[in-house]
Design a protein around this motif. Structure first.
Motif, PDB file in Angstrom:
ATOM      1  N   ALA A  73       1.195 -11.210 -15.420  1.00 59.17           N
ATOM      2  CA  ALA A  73      -0.202 -10.840 -15.149  1.00 59.17           C
ATOM      3  C   ALA A  73      -0.868 -11.906 -14.267  1.00 59.17           C
ATOM      4  CB  ALA A  73      -0.962 -10.672 -16.460  1.00 59.17           C
TER       5      ALA A  73
ATOM      6  N   ALA B  81      -2.403 -11.402 -10.659  1.00 63.45           N
ATOM      7  CA  ALA B  81      -3.844 -11.625 -10.518  1.00 63.45           C
ATOM      8  C   ALA B  81      -4.163 -12.687  -9.460  1.00 63.45           C
ATOM      9  CB  ALA B  81      -4.453 -12.018 -11.866  1.00 63.45           C
TER      10      ALA B  81
ATOM     11  N   TYR C  30      -1.636 -11.434   2.495  1.00 63.70           N
ATOM     12  CA  TYR C  30      -3.005 -11.941   2.487  1.00 63.70           C
ATOM     13  C   TYR C  30      -3.217 -13.167   3.347  1.00 63.70           C
ATOM     14  CZ  TYR C  30      -5.328  -9.117  -0.842  1.00 63.70           C
ATOM     15  OH  TYR C  30      -5.954  -8.098  -1.434  1.00 63.70           O
TER      16      TYR C  30
ATOM     17  N   VAL D  44     -11.196 -16.960 -10.076  1.00 62.55           N
ATOM     18  CA  VAL D  44     -10.073 -16.241 -10.688  1.00 62.55           C
ATOM     19  C   VAL D  44      -9.415 -17.116 -11.758  1.00 62.55           C
ATOM     20  CG1 VAL D  44      -7.808 -15.191 -10.261  1.00 62.55           C
ATOM     21  CG2 VAL D  44      -9.696 -14.743  -8.690  1.00 62.55           C
TER      22      VAL D  44
ATOM     23  N   THR E 104     -10.024  -3.575   8.380  1.00 58.87           N
ATOM     24  CA  THR E 104     -10.150  -4.630   7.367  1.00 58.87           C
ATOM     25  C   THR E 104      -9.822  -6.002   7.953  1.00 58.87           C
ATOM     26  OG1 THR E 104      -9.634  -3.126   5.567  1.00 58.87           O
ATOM     27  CG2 THR E 104      -9.241  -5.435   5.135  1.00 58.87           C
ATOM     28  N   LEU E 105      -8.871  -6.026   8.900  1.00 58.63           N
ATOM     29  CA  LEU E 105      -8.470  -7.290   9.512  1.00 58.63           C
ATOM     30  C   LEU E 105      -9.428  -7.740  10.610  1.00 58.63           C
ATOM     31  CD1 LEU E 105      -4.645  -6.546   9.913  1.00 58.63           C
ATOM     32  CD2 LEU E 105      -5.763  -7.716   8.027  1.00 58.63           C
TER      33      LEU E 105
ATOM     34  N   ALA F 287     -20.245 -13.601 -10.921  1.00 56.50           N
ATOM     35  CA  ALA F 287     -19.031 -14.399 -10.702  1.00 56.50           C
ATOM     36  C   ALA F 287     -17.827 -13.740 -11.374  1.00 56.50           C
ATOM     37  CB  ALA F 287     -19.233 -15.819 -11.229  1.00 56.50           C
TER      38      ALA F 287
ATOM     39  N   ALA G 239     -14.457 -12.343  -9.576  1.00 60.38           N
ATOM     40  CA  ALA G 239     -13.126 -12.762 -10.033  1.00 60.38           C
ATOM     41  C   ALA G 239     -12.256 -11.544 -10.341  1.00 60.38           C
ATOM     42  CB  ALA G 239     -13.250 -13.655 -11.263  1.00 60.38           C
ATOM     43  N   ILE G 240     -12.851 -10.547 -10.982  1.00 56.38           N
ATOM     44  CA  ILE G 240     -12.082  -9.343 -11.338  1.00 56.38           C
ATOM     45  C   ILE G 240     -11.688  -8.573 -10.080  1.00 56.38           C
ATOM     46  CG2 ILE G 240     -12.209  -7.095 -12.515  1.00 56.38           C
ATOM     47  CD1 ILE G 240     -14.095  -8.506 -14.556  1.00 56.38           C
TER      48      ILE G 240
ATOM     49  N   MET H  83     -11.096  -9.795  -7.158  1.00 56.06           N
ATOM     50  CA  MET H  83     -10.000 -10.512  -6.488  1.00 56.06           C
ATOM     51  C   MET H  83      -8.709 -10.468  -7.295  1.00 56.06           C
ATOM     52  SD  MET H  83     -12.022 -13.609  -4.675  1.00 56.06           S
ATOM     53  CE  MET H  83     -12.868 -14.052  -6.189  1.00 56.06           C
ATOM     54  N   ALA H  84      -8.848 -10.538  -8.630  1.00 51.88           N
ATOM     55  CA  ALA H  84      -7.651 -10.523  -9.481  1.00 51.88           C
ATOM     56  C   ALA H  84      -6.956  -9.162  -9.463  1.00 51.88           C
ATOM     57  CB  ALA H  84      -8.015 -10.917 -10.909  1.00 51.88           C
TER      58      ALA H  84
ATOM     59  N   SER I 219      -6.872  -7.288  -6.602  1.00 53.00           N
ATOM     60  CA  SER I 219      -6.641  -6.970  -5.178  1.00 53.00           C
ATOM     61  C   SER I 219      -5.331  -6.215  -4.949  1.00 53.00           C
ATOM     62  CB  SER I 219      -6.595  -8.249  -4.339  1.00 53.00           C
ATOM     63  OG  SER I 219      -7.837  -8.898  -4.354  1.00 53.00           O
ATOM     64  N   ARG I 220      -4.288  -6.698  -5.622  1.00 52.41           N
ATOM     65  CA  ARG I 220      -2.972  -6.079  -5.474  1.00 52.41           C
ATOM     66  C   ARG I 220      -3.008  -4.551  -5.630  1.00 52.41           C
ATOM     67  NH1 ARG I 220       1.878  -8.501  -6.510  1.00 52.41           N
ATOM     68  NH2 ARG I 220       3.637  -7.144  -6.884  1.00 52.41           N
TER      69      ARG I 220
ATOM     70  N   HIS J  26      -6.370  -3.396  -2.508  1.00 52.90           N
ATOM     71  CA  HIS J  26      -6.521  -3.897  -1.130  1.00 52.90           C
ATOM     72  C   HIS J  26      -5.475  -3.240  -0.221  1.00 52.90           C
ATOM     73  CE1 HIS J  26      -6.488  -6.550   2.317  1.00 52.90           C
ATOM     74  NE2 HIS J  26      -7.602  -7.107   1.888  1.00 52.90           N
TER      75      HIS J  26
ATOM     76  N   ALA K 246      -3.764  -4.125   2.259  1.00 56.69           N
ATOM     77  CA  ALA K 246      -2.583  -4.903   2.653  1.00 56.69           C
ATOM     78  C   ALA K 246      -1.428  -4.686   1.677  1.00 56.69           C
ATOM     79  CB  ALA K 246      -2.921  -6.390   2.732  1.00 56.69           C
ATOM     80  N   TYR K 247      -1.751  -4.196   0.480  1.00 56.72           N
ATOM     81  CA  TYR K 247      -0.753  -3.984  -0.560  1.00 56.72           C
ATOM     82  C   TYR K 247      -0.295  -2.559  -0.696  1.00 56.72           C
ATOM     83  CZ  TYR K 247      -0.421  -8.400  -2.764  1.00 56.72           C
ATOM     84  OH  TYR K 247      -0.112  -9.684  -3.033  1.00 56.72           O
TER      85      TYR K 247
ATOM     86  N   TYR L 241       1.774  -0.744   0.508  1.00 59.69           N
ATOM     87  CA  TYR L 241       3.214  -0.478   0.469  1.00 59.69           C
ATOM     88  C   TYR L 241       3.804  -0.653  -0.938  1.00 59.69           C
ATOM     89  CZ  TYR L 241       4.479  -5.431   0.180  1.00 59.69           C
ATOM     90  OH  TYR L 241       4.647  -6.717  -0.247  1.00 59.69           O
ATOM     91  N   GLU L 242       3.077  -1.312  -1.844  1.00 65.16           N
ATOM     92  CA  GLU L 242       3.582  -1.513  -3.207  1.00 65.16           C
ATOM     93  C   GLU L 242       3.070  -0.456  -4.198  1.00 65.16           C
ATOM     94  OE1 GLU L 242       3.701  -5.265  -5.019  1.00 65.16           O
ATOM     95  OE2 GLU L 242       4.816  -6.166  -3.378  1.00 65.16           O
TER      96      GLU L 242
ATOM     97  N   VAL M 142      -2.464  -6.914 -16.014  1.00 59.75           N
ATOM     98  CA  VAL M 142      -3.590  -7.641 -15.418  1.00 59.75           C
ATOM     99  C   VAL M 142      -4.890  -7.278 -16.150  1.00 59.75           C
ATOM    100  CG1 VAL M 142      -4.957  -7.964 -13.316  1.00 59.75           C
ATOM    101  CG2 VAL M 142      -2.462  -7.928 -13.178  1.00 59.75           C
TER     102      VAL M 142
END
Lengths: 197, 197
Positions: A156, A160, A169, A185, B114-115, B152, B156-157, B159-160, B162-163, B166, B168-169, B171-172, B185
């Motif tokens: 995790a 994360a 990234y 984070v 995005t880029l 805050a 954090a959540i 960003m945590a 993102s996978r 986002h 960029a991911y 493909y996963e 997560v």
């Protein structure tokens, strides 16, 4: 290297890495590496049947150089488990960021291979998760972290924090707020592993 | 559309989106959109001075269509704050995954933008973080979540996770274990926001 010396895998990979750095991953062929080693391309193809195989092997070796110092960090025992975990994550993040700047050709190849060579990347990630699991287990034993499944927690945490170490990234790592974002984070993660104990 | 009708921004963006879907973001020019609207390209250039400006505006409109239903979810009040937060995150993740499959041209354009269009994406992310902040504040008020800085925590959540959302991911996202990974997560996040209260 004279072509009457035995051709070790290590010698091939070292030469391949140098050639890849010079010409870039897109332009380097197996023949270029054979030339650098002064051997026939037939000889080299017996070791690496394709450009993709050569790229994967060079990336795998490069990733082991990333994982080695992290393994040493994971084996250390001073300080709290939280400090060790944060220091391990920071070392992972720093090594990736350093590569983008100081070794862009190898980093670019690793980014490309990440999308292709799934098994090899899975193995690398598994190794990193084992290292983190080791740190978390120690924190659970000393009751610094809540009881639970250390390996699941490590997975995790790895996911994360992807934003800060996954090559997809890399374009965000030069942001002025990236360290502050990692702090946020990290606070969430730390409460998550220490909180409900 | 006949060229004696007033040319609204909305009409241009609607036409542009259709043309972009048909030809793909790389091949679509401002002239193609002008043709579809039966206006001179001069007329269109007065609204959008470049292909980049047109692409950004179309992506911005597309992102608002993603954020709209999420805003409704953030405004709901039934169930626990944890349930609402998870349901909001799942809706964000689902809408991105659905777009990859059902609307690949627009998703591809959004990934590229995005880029490039940092300000516009920052604004979109800020909007999403505000929505999450709203849910977290409610959970802090009812003491379901620990006290702290809800904005805050929301950052954090975001960003945590993102996978899982986002581009960029992307493909996963077709991985067989992606939902299981999100569960891990989420457990970490939930303990992180509820744990130390």
């Amino acid at each position: 290297m004279a072509n009457d010396q035995p051709l070790t895998k290590e010698a091939i990979l070292e030469a391949a890495e140098q050639v890849l750095r010079r010409y870039g991953p897109e332009k380097t062929s197996v023949v270029d590496v054979a030339k650098a080693l002064q051997v026939s391309h037939g000889t080299l193809y017996r070791h690496f049947p394709s450009k993709a195989a050569l790229r994967e092997a060079v990336t795998e070796r490069w990733l082991l150089r990333i994982a080695g110092p992290l393994q040493e960090k994971a084996n250390q025992s001073g300080g709290s488990a939280a400090q060790r975990l944060r220091s391990w994550l920071q070392a992972l993040i720093d090594s990736k960021r350093k590569s983008v700047i100081e070794d862009p050709e190898m980093f670019g190849m690793y980014s490309a291979v990440t999308l292709e060579a799934v098994d090899m990347i899975t193995e690398h990630v598994q190794l990193l998760i084992q290292q983190m699991t080791h740190i978390i287990e120690a924190g659970v034993r000393t009751r610094e972290f809540r009881s639970g499944q250390p390996e699941a927690m490590a997975k995790a945490i790895f996911m994360a924090t992807s934003r800060f170490h996954h090559p997809a990234y890399a374009y965000e790592w030069s942001s002025a707020t990236i360290d502050q974002e990692f702090d946020l984070v990290w606070d969430l993660i730390l409460t998550g592993i220490a909180g409900g104990k």
